[in-house]
Design a protein around this motif. Structure first.
Motif, short mmCIF file in Angstrom:
data_model
loop_
_atom_site.label_atom_id
_atom_site.label_comp_id
_atom_site.label_asym_id
_atom_site.label_seq_id
_atom_site.Cartn_x
_atom_site.Cartn_y
_atom_site.Cartn_z
N ASP A 90 0.81 -1.21 0.00
CA ASP A 90 0.00 0.00 0.00
C ASP A 90 0.85 1.26 0.00
O ASP A 90 0.53 2.22 -0.71
N THR A 91 1.91 1.29 0.78
CA THR A 91 2.76 2.47 0.85
C THR A 91 3.86 2.35 -0.20
O THR A 91 4.63 1.38 -0.18
N PRO A 92 3.94 3.29 -1.14
CA PRO A 92 4.98 3.21 -2.16
C PRO A 92 6.38 3.12 -1.55
O PRO A 92 6.71 3.84 -0.60
N ARG A 93 7.18 2.21 -2.09
CA ARG A 93 8.55 2.09 -1.62
C ARG A 93 9.35 3.34 -2.01
O ARG A 93 9.08 3.96 -3.03
N ILE A 94 10.31 3.71 -1.18
CA ILE A 94 11.07 4.92 -1.41
C ILE A 94 11.99 4.74 -2.62
O ILE A 94 12.73 3.75 -2.72
N TRP A 95 11.92 5.72 -3.53
CA TRP A 95 12.82 5.72 -4.68
C TRP A 95 14.14 6.36 -4.29
O TRP A 95 14.17 7.44 -3.72
N THR A 96 15.22 5.68 -4.59
CA THR A 96 16.56 6.21 -4.41
C THR A 96 17.27 6.14 -5.75
O THR A 96 16.84 5.42 -6.67
N ALA A 97 18.37 6.86 -5.90
CA ALA A 97 19.12 6.79 -7.14
C ALA A 97 19.57 5.35 -7.42
O ALA A 97 19.56 4.89 -8.57
N LYS A 98 19.92 4.61 -6.37
CA LYS A 98 20.34 3.22 -6.54
C LYS A 98 19.18 2.35 -7.00
O LYS A 98 19.32 1.53 -7.91
N ARG A 99 18.02 2.53 -6.38
CA ARG A 99 16.85 1.73 -6.78
C ARG A 99 16.44 2.07 -8.22
O ARG A 99 16.06 1.19 -8.99
N ASP A 100 16.51 3.35 -8.59
CA ASP A 100 16.20 3.74 -9.96
C ASP A 100 17.04 2.93 -10.96
O ASP A 100 16.51 2.38 -11.93
N ALA A 101 18.33 2.90 -10.71
CA ALA A 101 19.26 2.23 -11.65
C ALA A 101 18.98 0.72 -11.70
O ALA A 101 19.00 0.11 -12.78
N GLU A 102 18.73 0.13 -10.54
CA GLU A 102 18.46 -1.31 -10.52
C GLU A 102 17.17 -1.64 -11.26
O GLU A 102 17.10 -2.63 -12.01
N MET A 103 16.14 -0.84 -11.07
CA MET A 103 14.87 -1.06 -11.76
C MET A 103 15.03 -0.92 -13.25
O MET A 103 14.53 -1.73 -14.03
N TRP A 104 15.76 0.11 -13.69
CA TRP A 104 15.95 0.34 -15.12
C TRP A 104 16.72 -0.81 -15.77
O TRP A 104 16.37 -1.27 -16.86
N ALA A 105 17.74 -1.31 -15.07
CA ALA A 105 18.50 -2.45 -15.61
C ALA A 105 17.61 -3.69 -15.73
O ALA A 105 17.70 -4.43 -16.71
N GLN A 106 16.73 -3.90 -14.77
CA GLN A 106 15.82 -5.03 -14.82
C GLN A 106 14.87 -4.93 -16.01
O GLN A 106 14.60 -5.92 -16.70
N LEU A 107 14.39 -3.74 -16.28
CA LEU A 107 13.46 -3.56 -17.39
C LEU A 107 14.15 -3.67 -18.76
O LEU A 107 13.49 -3.97 -19.75
N GLN A 108 15.45 -3.44 -18.79
CA GLN A 108 16.18 -3.60 -20.04
C GLN A 108 16.49 -5.06 -20.36
O GLN A 108 16.99 -5.37 -21.44
N GLY A 109 16.17 -5.96 -19.39
CA GLY A 109 16.36 -7.39 -19.63
C GLY A 109 17.82 -7.82 -19.59
O GLY A 109 18.19 -8.83 -20.17
#
Length: 316
Positions: A297-316
Motif C-alpha cells: 500500500d505504501t509506495p517504496r522509497i525511490w533512491t538513485a540506486k533503486r532507480d538504476a536497478e529497476m531500469w536495468a531489470q526492465l532492459q532485460g
C-alpha cells in the motif's frame, strides 16, 4: 524505446506560457514541465508550487512582477516532490503550506527523492547549488483550511490519495477555479511512482464534482472551459487505469516486472506515447503498479540506486 534513463537526455529549454484562467488567477506552464499557479489577492500574492530550484522559481517571479507588485506572502505546495518544492527559498513567503501528510513524506523520503530526481531530470536542476536544503512547511493541515488574501478566500483541501498520499488542491470559489497539482495532467503522462492507483480515479471524480470553470493542472496547458476541464479529467483517469490494469494482471499471475512493462506498453503506447514525459514516467509507473497489485500500500522509497536497478531489470 530509448535506452537512456528517464529524462537524462532532455536538455532543451521549454517555451513558457502565462495564462489568465480567472480574474487575477494565472497558470505558469512550460510544455510539460512542472506548472506553477498564481493567485492575486487584495494586497498579497499566493504561489502554487515552487519549482525545482530558485533559478526556475525566479522565472515564475518574473511573470508575477509583470502583472503585480504585491508581495508574495504565501506558498502552497501540493505535495512533497523535489521538482515542486526545492525552489521555495526564492519567494521569501511568510507562510509555506503543505498537508500534514506531505510534510511527513519530506521527513521520510525527501532527501532520497531529491537525490533520485536530480539524476532523472538534470535540466530542471541546473543552478541546484542555490538550493539551501529540504523545503519544510511553516503551516500544515489534514483535511481542509482556508487562507484569506484580503477578501479573496482560497480553500486548500485534501480530497484523497492520487499522485501521492498527501496531494492537496487549491480552490478559489469567487472564480470557480482550481489548482490541482499532479492529480490532473493534460497531454502529459501521470507520474505514478508514488501513486495510489485504486484511489486516484475517485479523487479525480471529487474534483469533477466542483464543476469548475478552469483548472491549472500539474503539467500541460491551462484548462479553460468545462469541456477542456472534463476532457483532462477523463484522460487522467484513463491513463491511470490503463497503466494499472495490464500490470496487475501480470503481477497477480506471477509474471516478471519486464513482462508487466511489455503489457503496459501494449496498452498505453497507442494512446499516450506522444504525451510529455511519457518515457520518463513509464518505468516508475510499472514498478509502482506491480507493487500495488501485490498489496504494497505504501509506495517504496525511490533512491538513485533503486532507480538504476529497476531500469536495468526492465532492459532485460
Amino acid at each position: 524505446m530509448s535506452k537512456q534513463f528517464a529524462s537524462a537526455g532532455d536538455m532543451a529549454e521549454k517555451k513558457i506560457s502565462f495564462t489568465e484562467i480567472g480574474r487575477d488567477l494565472w497558470a505558469f506552464t512550460a510544455e510539460g514541465d512542472p506548472n506553477s499557479g498564481v493567485i492575486i489577492g487584495d494586497d498579497s500574492v499566493m504561489i502554487i508550487e515552487a519549482q525545482a530550484t530558485p533559478r526556475l522559481a525566479n522565472k515564475v517571479i518574473e511573470k508575477v512582477r509583470s502583472i503585480t507588485d504585491k508581495p508574495i506572502t504565501h506558498l502552497v505546495l501540493t505535495h512533497y516532490h523535489a521538482v515542486r518544492v526545492l525552489g521555495a527559498s526564492a519567494y521569501g513567503a511568510q507562510q509555506i503550506i503543505m498537508s500534514e501528510k506531505a510534510r511527513s513524506m519530506v521527513a521520510e523520503r525527501g532527501q532520497e527523492d531529491w537525490d533520485s530526481e536530480f539524476e532523472r531530470f538534470p535540466r530542471l536542476f541546473q543552478g541546484h547549488d542555490s538550493i539551501p536544503g529540504l523545503t519544510w512547511p511553516t503551516t500544515t493541515f489534514n483535511k481542509r483550511m482556508s487562507v484569506y488574501l484580503g477578501k479573496r478566500r482560497v480553500d486548500l483541501m485534501f480530497l484523497g490519495r492520487a499522485h501521492t498520499a498527501g496531494d492537496i488542491v487549491a480552490y478559489v470559489p469567487d472564480e470557480n477555479v482550481m489548482f490541482t497539482g499532479d492529480i490532473v495532467e493534460y497531454h502529459s503522462a501521470c507520474y505514478c511512482g508514488d501513486g495510489h492507483f485504486h484511489d486516484w480515479p475517485a479523487t479525480v471524480e471529487k474534483i469533477r464534482s466542483f464543476d469548475v470553470d478552469a483548472i491549472a493542472p500539474g503539467r500541460g496547458d491551462a484548462l479553460t472551459g468545462k469541456a477542456m476541464v472534463n476532457a483532462a479529467l477523463d484522460s487522467t483517469s484513463d491513463f491511470v487505469r490503463s497503466t494499472y490494469r495490464p500490470v496487475a494482471q501480470v503481477a497477480l499471475r506471477g509474471g516478471s516486472l519486464k513482462e508487466a512493462w511489455d503489457a503496459c506498453r501494449a496498452e498505453c503506447d497507442p494512446k499516450f506515447s506522444d504525451y510529455a514525459i511519457y518515457e520518463h514516467c513509464l518505468p516508475f509507473n510499472v514498478a509502482r503498479a506491480y507493487d500495488e497489485a501485490l498489496d504494497i500500500d505504501t509506495p517504496r522509497i525511490w533512491t538513485a540506486k533503486r532507480d538504476a536497478e529497476m531500469w536495468a531489470q526492465l532492459q532485460g
